[in-house]
Design a protein around this motif. Structure first.
Motif, mmCIF file in Angstrom:
data_model
loop_
_atom_site.group_PDB
_atom_site.id
_atom_site.type_symbol
_atom_site.label_atom_id
_atom_site.label_comp_id
_atom_site.label_asym_id
_atom_site.label_seq_id
_atom_site.Cartn_x
_atom_site.Cartn_y
_atom_site.Cartn_z
ATOM 1 N N ASP A 175 35.550 50.016 42.381
ATOM 2 C CA ASP A 175 35.553 49.970 40.925
ATOM 3 C C ASP A 175 35.263 48.606 40.321
ATOM 4 N N ALA A 176 35.307 47.536 41.144
ATOM 5 C CA ALA A 176 35.201 46.196 40.545
ATOM 6 C C ALA A 176 34.359 45.238 41.376
ATOM 7 N N THR A 177 33.326 45.758 42.043
ATOM 8 C CA THR A 177 32.396 44.867 42.751
ATOM 9 C C THR A 177 31.443 44.278 41.721
ATOM 10 N N ILE A 178 31.872 43.190 41.122
ATOM 11 C CA ILE A 178 31.157 42.549 40.018
ATOM 12 C C ILE A 178 30.750 41.153 40.459
ATOM 13 N N PRO A 179 29.475 40.781 40.331
ATOM 14 C CA PRO A 179 29.080 39.408 40.669
ATOM 15 C C PRO A 179 29.964 38.397 39.941
ATOM 16 N N GLY A 180 30.423 37.387 40.691
ATOM 17 C CA GLY A 180 31.302 36.395 40.098
ATOM 18 C C GLY A 180 32.774 36.672 40.307
ATOM 19 N N THR A 181 33.084 37.692 41.122
ATOM 20 C CA THR A 181 34.480 37.993 41.436
ATOM 21 C C THR A 181 34.727 37.788 42.923
ATOM 22 N N ALA A 182 35.995 37.607 43.250
ATOM 23 C CA ALA A 182 36.403 37.478 44.644
ATOM 24 C C ALA A 182 37.844 37.921 44.767
ATOM 25 N N TRP A 183 38.212 38.379 45.959
ATOM 26 C CA TRP A 183 39.608 38.725 46.181
ATOM 27 C C TRP A 183 39.976 38.533 47.643
ATOM 28 N N SER A 184 41.229 38.214 47.857
ATOM 29 C CA SER A 184 41.777 38.068 49.199
ATOM 30 C C SER A 184 43.264 38.334 49.134
ATOM 31 N N VAL A 185 43.868 38.570 50.287
ATOM 32 C CA VAL A 185 45.298 38.821 50.344
ATOM 33 C C VAL A 185 46.034 37.490 50.407
ATOM 34 N N ASP A 186 47.055 37.359 49.581
ATOM 35 C CA ASP A 186 47.934 36.199 49.610
ATOM 36 C C ASP A 186 49.273 36.657 50.188
ATOM 37 N N PRO A 187 49.504 36.429 51.463
ATOM 38 C CA PRO A 187 50.759 36.909 52.049
ATOM 39 C C PRO A 187 51.989 36.190 51.510
ATOM 40 N N LYS A 188 51.814 35.018 50.906
ATOM 41 C CA LYS A 188 52.970 34.325 50.332
ATOM 42 C C LYS A 188 53.543 35.097 49.145
ATOM 43 N N GLY A 209 44.021 32.264 51.590
ATOM 44 C CA GLY A 209 43.810 33.696 51.771
ATOM 45 C C GLY A 209 42.858 33.976 52.913
ATOM 46 N N LEU A 210 42.954 35.176 53.469
ATOM 47 C CA LEU A 210 42.069 35.601 54.551
ATOM 48 C C LEU A 210 41.391 36.908 54.176
ATOM 49 N N ASP A 211 40.346 37.223 54.944
ATOM 50 C CA ASP A 211 39.580 38.449 54.700
ATOM 51 C C ASP A 211 39.129 38.533 53.250
ATOM 52 N N ALA A 212 38.679 37.411 52.736
ATOM 53 C CA ALA A 212 38.259 37.353 51.333
ATOM 54 C C ALA A 212 36.903 38.011 51.148
ATOM 55 N N THR A 213 36.755 38.675 50.022
ATOM 56 C CA THR A 213 35.479 39.229 49.577
ATOM 57 C C THR A 213 34.977 38.372 48.422
ATOM 58 N N VAL A 214 33.717 37.952 48.495
ATOM 59 C CA VAL A 214 33.118 37.164 47.422
ATOM 60 C C VAL A 214 31.847 37.860 46.963
#
Length: 448
Positions: A120-133, A296-301
């Motif tokens: 739903d949110a694969t938008i150029p200029g976005t990124a996400w990763s898991v922050d286990p903290k 973060g790891l396994d980040a999507t950019v």
């Protein structure tokens, strides 16, 4: 500006050759070896490079109760996130010398959330990763995400539910960082040699960013110079950002060291998986030596050229001129290859790196020079005297435990933009910084 040629039989890795200031003082021997005080229930102290193996073992033992891990650098402890209050789970974590931390979101919860973001949110200029903290997915939007794009992103995050993901704005623009480190030149582009390796057929080669590998087939150590290496494999965008480039001269000695400037270098002895909370160093010809932490790891950019998955996210600054350069640790572990990010070294920002372990596994290479004798050119005065041994442990199976889900960075098939060659990023005005290995400079895909 003069250009120094690499001696024909010697190609020392030098991921940047401007004077190492500030962070250089941190590159001192580190004696924080893993140890126990004899009480199995008392947290041990760990080196950051040791926690991946322990976390991987616990992940396999704990099953669904395992919800990620991170390194508490201040206390030198490994923290394991767990869902539920099963005393047997807690005991097992404590017996391993780690610290149990109860959290809300399971690995499967975060995986499902990452898949929703992909859909739903694969938008150029976005990124996400898991922050286990925080046990959440950290979503970042650069300055180009406005209007309906911003509305779509924030509504998607909101729909994931409370405490699952957070979203923030970045002042810069996500872009690949062509150039930097010890400069290499190809097709008008400037990139950086990352780490020297031995290809599966025994030939000398090096790793660099994949967006460099798709930009040009042949690479030189001097602007407008004769080619010295040819791209063998390149991945970008999609499942990573890495390329294997083979030296044209089979007699090249691919030494394994990082030049940190000021006549010093750090011997690279092994490849290692990143851990959230770990201190890392990046060297580049534009900004010199800089340090920071893995966030973060396994980040999507979602770059303009397409989506890249499986990256390491850090708060280490970078600027135009750093693509393909080395991310490494104080004890001489190769961690990543500079991919891209936003911001600069004045205001900060987010920077993403291709994991070295994953790249080595994908291209079938091993770190260092093999029979040529890795690392002969390293200067021991660099202050990495206790570098961990055990070269070439590049199997990258433990990175996923840190970030709480292998596929959090969204699926591999997300991005496949046709403009992956980055033709417009080739511009590369040389900056005449001196150094060993290849001459340095910068010029970038885009300006910040």
């Amino acid at each position: 500006m003069s250009h120094k040629r690499i001696p024909k039989r010697k190609a020392a890795i030098a991921a940047g050759s401007v004077a190492a200031l500030g962070a250089a003082a941190l590159l001192l021997p580190n004696a924080n070896a893993s140890q126990s005080n004899g009480d199995d229930a008392t947290p041990r102290t760990f080196k950051a490079t040791d926690v991946s193996d322990v976390a991987a073992q616990l992940a396999s033992q704990l099953g669904d109760a395992f919800a990620g891990s991170y390194y508490d650098a201040g206390n030198k402890q490994l923290v394991i996130n767990v869902v539920g209050n099963n005393s047997n789970v807690v005991n097992r974590i404590e017996q391993a010398g780690a610290v149990a931390h109860q959290v809300q979101n399971s690995t499967s919860d975060l995986r499902a959330a990452a898949k929703t973001l992909k859909t739903d949110a694969t938008i150029p200029g976005t990124a996400w990763s898991v922050d286990p903290k925080t046990n959440e997915i950290r979503v970042t939007a650069d300055s180009t995400v406005t209007g309906t794009k911003w509305d779509t992103l924030t509504s998607t995050v909101k729909d994931l539910g409370s405490g699952v993901a957070t979203v923030k704005k970045s002042a810069g623009t996500f872009k690949t960082f062509v150039d930097g480190g010890d400069a290499i030149f190809g097709g008008g582009a400037r990139c950086s040699l990352g780490f020297n390796v031995t290809a599966s057929d025994g030939s000398p080669a090096f790793l660099t960013a994949g967006h460099c590998g798709v930009a040009a087939k042949q690479w030189s150590d001097a602007q407008d110079g004769a080619p010295i290496a040819t791209v063998d494999q390149a991945t970008f965008p999609g499942d990573g950002d890495f390329a294997l480039v083979k030296y044209d001269d089979p007699a090249t000695q691919a030494n394994s060291a990082v030049n940190v400037g000021d006549g010093q270098s750090v011997q690279i002895n092994q490849a290692a998986d990143a851990a959230v909370g770990q201190q890392v160093f990046r060297m580049g010809s534009t900004t010199g030596l800089n340090d920071g932490n893995v966030t973060g790891l396994d980040a999507t950019v979602n770059y303009p050229e397409g989506t890249v998955t499986g990256l390491i996210q850090t708060d280490v600054c970078a600027e135009p001129g750093d693509s393909g350069g080395s991310l490494f640790t104080q004890d001489g572990s190769a961690i990543g290859l500079t991919s891209g990010g936003s911001g600069d070294c004045t205001v900060g920002g987010e920077t993403f790196f291709q994991p070295v372990t994953t790249a080595l596994q994908a291209v079938g290479a091993t770190l260092g020079a093999g029979d040529a004798g890795a690392g002969g050119a390293a200067d021991p005065s660099a202050g990495a005297g206790d570098q961990a041994g055990g070269a070439d442990d590049q199997a990258g199976g433990a990175a996923d435990d840190q970030g709480a889900a292998d596929d959090q960075g969204a699926a591999d098939d997300q991005g496949a933009a046709d403009d992956q060659g980055n033709a417009d990023d080739q511009g590369g005005a040389a900056y005449g910084q001196s150094g060993s290995g290849m001459d340095d400079g910068s010029g970038m895909v885009t300006t910040p």
